[in-house]
Design a protein around this motif. Sequence first.
Motif, PDB file in Angstrom:
ATOM      1  N   LYS A   1       0.873  -1.178   0.000  1.00  0.00           N
ATOM      2  CA  LYS A   1       0.000   0.000   0.000  1.00  0.00           C
ATOM      3  C   LYS A   1       0.905   1.220   0.000  1.00  0.00           C
ATOM      4  CE  LYS A   1      -3.639  -2.300   2.570  1.00  0.00           C
ATOM      5  NZ  LYS A   1      -4.242  -2.477   3.871  1.00  0.00           N
ATOM      6  N   THR A   2       0.715   2.102  -0.994  1.00  0.00           N
ATOM      7  CA  THR A   2       1.546   3.290  -1.110  1.00  0.00           C
ATOM      8  C   THR A   2       0.854   4.313  -2.001  1.00  0.00           C
ATOM      9  OG1 THR A   2       3.732   4.110  -1.756  1.00  0.00           O
ATOM     10  CG2 THR A   2       2.813   2.346  -3.096  1.00  0.00           C
ATOM     11  N   THR A   3       1.380   5.530  -1.981  1.00  0.00           N
ATOM     12  CA  THR A   3       0.883   6.569  -2.885  1.00  0.00           C
ATOM     13  C   THR A   3       1.702   6.619  -4.174  1.00  0.00           C
ATOM     14  OG1 THR A   3       2.288   8.183  -1.757  1.00  0.00           O
ATOM     15  CG2 THR A   3      -0.012   8.008  -1.023  1.00  0.00           C
ATOM     16  N   SER A   4       2.726   5.787  -4.282  1.00  0.00           N
ATOM     17  CA  SER A   4       3.575   5.749  -5.472  1.00  0.00           C
ATOM     18  C   SER A   4       2.804   5.139  -6.641  1.00  0.00           C
ATOM     19  CB  SER A   4       4.836   4.924  -5.206  1.00  0.00           C
ATOM     20  OG  SER A   4       5.525   4.675  -6.413  1.00  0.00           O
ATOM     21  N   LYS A   5       2.564   5.942  -7.667  1.00  0.00           N
ATOM     22  CA  LYS A   5       1.814   5.483  -8.843  1.00  0.00           C
ATOM     23  C   LYS A   5       2.567   4.351  -9.546  1.00  0.00           C
ATOM     24  CE  LYS A   5      -0.306   7.085 -13.102  1.00  0.00           C
ATOM     25  NZ  LYS A   5       0.357   7.098 -14.362  1.00  0.00           N
ATOM     26  N   THR A   6       3.877   4.507  -9.696  1.00  0.00           N
ATOM     27  CA  THR A   6       4.679   3.493 -10.383  1.00  0.00           C
ATOM     28  C   THR A   6       4.644   2.172  -9.634  1.00  0.00           C
ATOM     29  OG1 THR A   6       6.103   5.222 -11.278  1.00  0.00           O
ATOM     30  CG2 THR A   6       6.964   2.978 -11.324  1.00  0.00           C
ATOM     31  N   GLN A   7       4.787   2.216  -8.294  1.00  0.00           N
ATOM     32  CA  GLN A   7       4.747   0.980  -7.519  1.00  0.00           C
ATOM     33  C   GLN A   7       3.360   0.343  -7.594  1.00  0.00           C
ATOM     34  OE1 GLN A   7       7.030  -1.096  -6.029  1.00  0.00           O
ATOM     35  NE2 GLN A   7       5.204  -2.360  -5.936  1.00  0.00           N
ATOM     36  N   ASN A   8       2.320   1.137  -7.579  1.00  0.00           N
ATOM     37  CA  ASN A   8       0.969   0.582  -7.687  1.00  0.00           C
ATOM     38  C   ASN A   8       0.768  -0.120  -9.032  1.00  0.00           C
ATOM     39  OD1 ASN A   8       0.094   1.241  -5.102  1.00  0.00           O
ATOM     40  ND2 ASN A   8      -0.516   3.289  -5.728  1.00  0.00           N
ATOM     41  N   GLU A   9       1.336   0.438 -10.104  1.00  0.00           N
ATOM     42  CA  GLU A   9       1.261  -0.218 -11.410  1.00  0.00           C
ATOM     43  C   GLU A   9       2.059  -1.519 -11.409  1.00  0.00           C
ATOM     44  OE1 GLU A   9       2.646   2.860 -14.014  1.00  0.00           O
ATOM     45  OE2 GLU A   9       0.694   3.880 -14.035  1.00  0.00           O
ATOM     46  N   LEU A  10       3.235  -1.511 -10.788  1.00  0.00           N
ATOM     47  CA  LEU A  10       4.046  -2.721 -10.678  1.00  0.00           C
ATOM     48  C   LEU A  10       3.316  -3.780  -9.864  1.00  0.00           C
ATOM     49  CD1 LEU A  10       6.716  -4.262 -11.135  1.00  0.00           C
ATOM     50  CD2 LEU A  10       7.615  -3.101  -9.100  1.00  0.00           C
ATOM     51  N   SER A  11       2.692  -3.373  -8.768  1.00  0.00           N
ATOM     52  CA  SER A  11       1.923  -4.311  -7.940  1.00  0.00           C
ATOM     53  C   SER A  11       0.762  -4.911  -8.728  1.00  0.00           C
ATOM     54  CB  SER A  11       1.384  -3.615  -6.685  1.00  0.00           C
ATOM     55  OG  SER A  11       2.439  -3.263  -5.819  1.00  0.00           O
ATOM     56  N   ALA A  12       0.077  -4.084  -9.506  1.00  0.00           N
ATOM     57  CA  ALA A  12      -1.041  -4.582 -10.318  1.00  0.00           C
ATOM     58  C   ALA A  12      -0.562  -5.657 -11.276  1.00  0.00           C
ATOM     59  CB  ALA A  12      -1.699  -3.428 -11.076  1.00  0.00           C
ATOM     60  N   TYR A  13       0.582  -5.423 -11.922  1.00  0.00           N
ATOM     61  CA  TYR A  13       1.118  -6.427 -12.844  1.00  0.00           C
ATOM     62  C   TYR A  13       1.497  -7.711 -12.097  1.00  0.00           C
ATOM     63  CZ  TYR A  13       4.117  -9.211 -15.680  1.00  0.00           C
ATOM     64  OH  TYR A  13       4.663 -10.293 -16.316  1.00  0.00           O
ATOM     65  N   CYS A  14       2.235  -7.577 -11.004  1.00  0.00           N
ATOM     66  CA  CYS A  14       2.704  -8.758 -10.266  1.00  0.00           C
ATOM     67  C   CYS A  14       1.533  -9.569  -9.705  1.00  0.00           C
ATOM     68  CB  CYS A  14       3.672  -8.344  -9.157  1.00  0.00           C
ATOM     69  SG  CYS A  14       5.242  -7.736  -9.808  1.00  0.00           S
ATOM     70  N   ASN A  15       0.508  -8.909  -9.213  1.00  0.00           N
ATOM     71  CA  ASN A  15      -0.665  -9.619  -8.700  1.00  0.00           C
ATOM     72  C   ASN A  15      -1.429 -10.298  -9.828  1.00  0.00           C
ATOM     73  OD1 ASN A  15      -0.201  -9.004  -5.983  1.00  0.00           O
ATOM     74  ND2 ASN A  15      -1.134  -7.011  -6.224  1.00  0.00           N
ATOM     75  N   PHE A  16      -1.519  -9.649 -10.991  1.00  0.00           N
ATOM     76  CA  PHE A  16      -2.142 -10.239 -12.176  1.00  0.00           C
ATOM     77  C   PHE A  16      -1.373 -11.489 -12.579  1.00  0.00           C
ATOM     78  CE2 PHE A  16      -2.542 -10.408 -16.867  1.00  0.00           C
ATOM     79  CZ  PHE A  16      -3.927 -10.513 -16.986  1.00  0.00           C
ATOM     80  N   GLU A  17      -0.043 -11.379 -12.601  1.00  0.00           N
ATOM     81  CA  GLU A  17       0.798 -12.518 -12.956  1.00  0.00           C
ATOM     82  C   GLU A  17       0.634 -13.657 -11.952  1.00  0.00           C
ATOM     83  OE1 GLU A  17       5.301 -12.848 -14.400  1.00  0.00           O
ATOM     84  OE2 GLU A  17       5.137 -12.581 -12.229  1.00  0.00           O
ATOM     85  N   ASP A  18       0.644 -13.333 -10.654  1.00  0.00           N
ATOM     86  CA  ASP A  18       0.476 -14.357  -9.617  1.00  0.00           C
ATOM     87  C   ASP A  18      -0.809 -15.143  -9.815  1.00  0.00           C
ATOM     88  OD1 ASP A  18       2.841 -13.716  -8.361  1.00  0.00           O
ATOM     89  OD2 ASP A  18       1.906 -12.634  -6.699  1.00  0.00           O
ATOM     90  N   SER A  19      -1.893 -14.428 -10.127  1.00  0.00           N
ATOM     91  CA  SER A  19      -3.182 -15.101 -10.251  1.00  0.00           C
ATOM     92  C   SER A  19      -3.204 -16.086 -11.421  1.00  0.00           C
ATOM     93  CB  SER A  19      -4.314 -14.077 -10.398  1.00  0.00           C
ATOM     94  OG  SER A  19      -4.225 -13.421 -11.648  1.00  0.00           O
ATOM     95  N   LEU A  20      -2.439 -15.801 -12.471  1.00  0.00           N
ATOM     96  CA  LEU A  20      -2.420 -16.684 -13.630  1.00  0.00           C
ATOM     97  C   LEU A  20      -1.279 -17.708 -13.599  1.00  0.00           C
ATOM     98  CD1 LEU A  20      -3.245 -14.063 -16.392  1.00  0.00           C
ATOM     99  CD2 LEU A  20      -4.797 -15.675 -15.296  1.00  0.00           C
TER     100      LEU A  20
END
Length: 181
Positions: free
Chosen positions: A105-124
């Motif tokens: 959890k952060t206000t960093s836009k770049t980290q939030n985008e990276l987290s979205a990708y990594c979580n998407f990858e984890d789920s698949l």
Amino acid sequence: MKYLCIILIGLLISGCNTKEARITGTAHGLNGEVVSIIDLAGTVVDSAVIKDDQYQIKLQELPSPGFFTFNVQQDGHPRDFEIYLEDAKYSIDIPAKTTDYLRIKTTSKTQNELSAYCNFEDSLMYKFHHAVDSLNIKIASPEYKKLSDTEFDKKVKEIQLAQAREQGARIGIMGMFAARY
């Protein structure tokens, strides 16, 4: 001379304006283990010991925003995660499942985008990680040590094929994520 003094004062003030990242988080069951932030050159920037399922890192002098490795030692083995740090607060929870990405959890836009990708990858990727892990566990078991060299080589090729499928899936997932977002 007057302008030189103004420039020197400006440089002094800008030099005092260091960036810092503040990281807190939880790591259930990892008490006594070390969490480290490593830069792209492989140098440990800062670290903390996990105590009472929590840790805290305050990077006093973050030279510039960028990608770093978030390293967690677990049972003598490193777990590395890519993170993006900038002048912000981060709450980073380390998942118990070793194949999952950090919960950040952060206000960093770049980290939030990276987290979205990594979580998407984890789920698949779960299916592929599970296939490789289960084959590795089987090949390390005592009953597999009784196999002939030919049979053992066949099992090793199965693992290599599963790893190739895992890598191919990862590349496909990157394309899916880019198309979706």
